[in-house]
Design a protein around this motif. Structure first.
Motif: not given
Length: 349
Positions: A63, A85-86, A89, A249, A275, A278-279, A284
């Motif tokens: 990330t 958040r990651d 999820y 982040e 996933y 999708s980010q 992101r």
């Protein structure tokens, strides 16, 4: 024959005590250096959970910033930690047979036992899967359940040393202990347990002792508990409250997944990659897709638990032993020449 050789050796030592002592010292020193070096290397390189090391996987996502890698020395590798958040999820999706999200924190522990002063207890803020996933042994009681994580409920698991200090080693299940402003009910006490290396958290010291106590993960957010470990951010984050920190982040959480088979691992890898895609679509994760799952041995290697310097020291120790043996041979030669000199002089006379 052995007694005859032993008698000859003792006689030789009596005739040349100085040289004999030097030879023994040289051999002993060389063996001692090799033994210590090999012992340290073995302690660092050993597999701390061999029965499950191929099933437990540290989960990583790249990330980080598009402008620079997380680690300049290993630019092709993703960071070792996850954003809030990651992690939440991936954990909440329940895509693995078991998974655990956690971090290290601390709080002031206020014992009720006479003579025991308050102390800053190291805490692992974690989910209930921590104990069965990592084969954590219990002396009394057990861990908590999913409801305690979600509540969160005021329950705690103490390690062996903390229970000795606070409750004198008694079965403390059902009693309470105060951490900060909250009273927690003890649901379990661990047996002595200190995996080395501390594979499940290499960010806070590969050979540190495990934490003093363990509390449900939900308390981290409810109490806004500080992170006792690495927190890294690749860009300035707006806001100054805890929720802004959770939405940032910044990476600070560890996520492990238990994947018993190769097929389970492949499915979980595909889930993590999907996933991440999708980010990316949401704006992101600007770097190329680079999500990795590390089993325990790979994780130790990824975090350089056994560094190149340690391997070099093994070679130096063996060379040192060789030098000691060469010196012993030289001393033996000097000893025999010294013994032969009078005989040779008599023959020449």
């Amino acid at each position: 024959m052995f007694s005859y050789d032993l008698r000859l050796a003792l006689d030789s030592m009596k005739r040349h005590p100085g040289l004999s002592a030097l030879m023994v010292l040289a051999i002993a020193l060389g063996i001692a250096v090799c033994t210590v070096t090999f012992t340290i290397y073995h302690a660092m390189a050993t597999n701390p959970i061999p029965d499950k090391s191929s099933q437990l996987h540290a989960v990583t996502l790249d990330t980080w910033s598009a402008e620079r890698p997380y680690d300049d020395e290993k630019p092709d590798l993703p960071p070792q930690l996850l954003t809030y958040r990651d992690a939440m999820y991936l954990y909440g999706a329940k895509a693995a047979s078991r998974s655990v999200v956690m971090y290290k924190s601390g709080a002031l522990l206020l014992p009720e036992r006479d003579g025991v002063k308050p102390f800053n207890a190291q805490l692992r803020v974690t989910t209930h899967e921590f104990f069965p996933m990592f084969d954590v042994p219990f002396q009394y009681g057990q861990g908590w359940d999913t409801a305690a994580d979600e509540g969160p409920q005021p329950v705690v698991v103490l390690n062996h040393e903390t229970n000795q200090k606070v409750f004198g080693g008694e079965n403390s299940v059902g009693r309470t202990v105060k951490l900060g402003k909250i009273e927690y009910r003890v649901v379990g006490v661990l047996r002595p347990w200190a995996p080395s290396p501390k594979f499940f958290d290499l960010n806070n010291g590969s050979f540190d002792d495990p934490e003093d106590a363990y509390i449900p993960y939900g308390w981290g957010r409810a109490l806004e508990m500080p992170v006792y470990g690495n927190t890294n951010c690749w860009k300035p984050e707006g806001g100054d409250n805890y929720q802004d920190f959770l939405n940032s982040e910044c990476i600070w959480l560890q996520l492990w997944a238990e994947l018993p088979t190769v097929a389970d691992r492949d499915r979980y890898q595909a889930f993590v990659d999907n996933y991440a895609r999708s980010q990316k679509a949401a704006g992101r994760m600007p770097r190329k897709l680079n999500n990795r799952l590390y089993d325990v041995e790979q994780w130790l290697d990824r975090n350089d638990v056994v560094q190149k310097d340690n391997r070099v020291l093994i070679g130096i120790a063996l060379l040192f032993l060789g030098v000691c043996l060469v010196n012993v041979v030289g001393l033996l030669l000097a000893k025999f020449l010294n013994a032969w000199a009078p005989v040779r002089a008599a023959q020449l006379a």
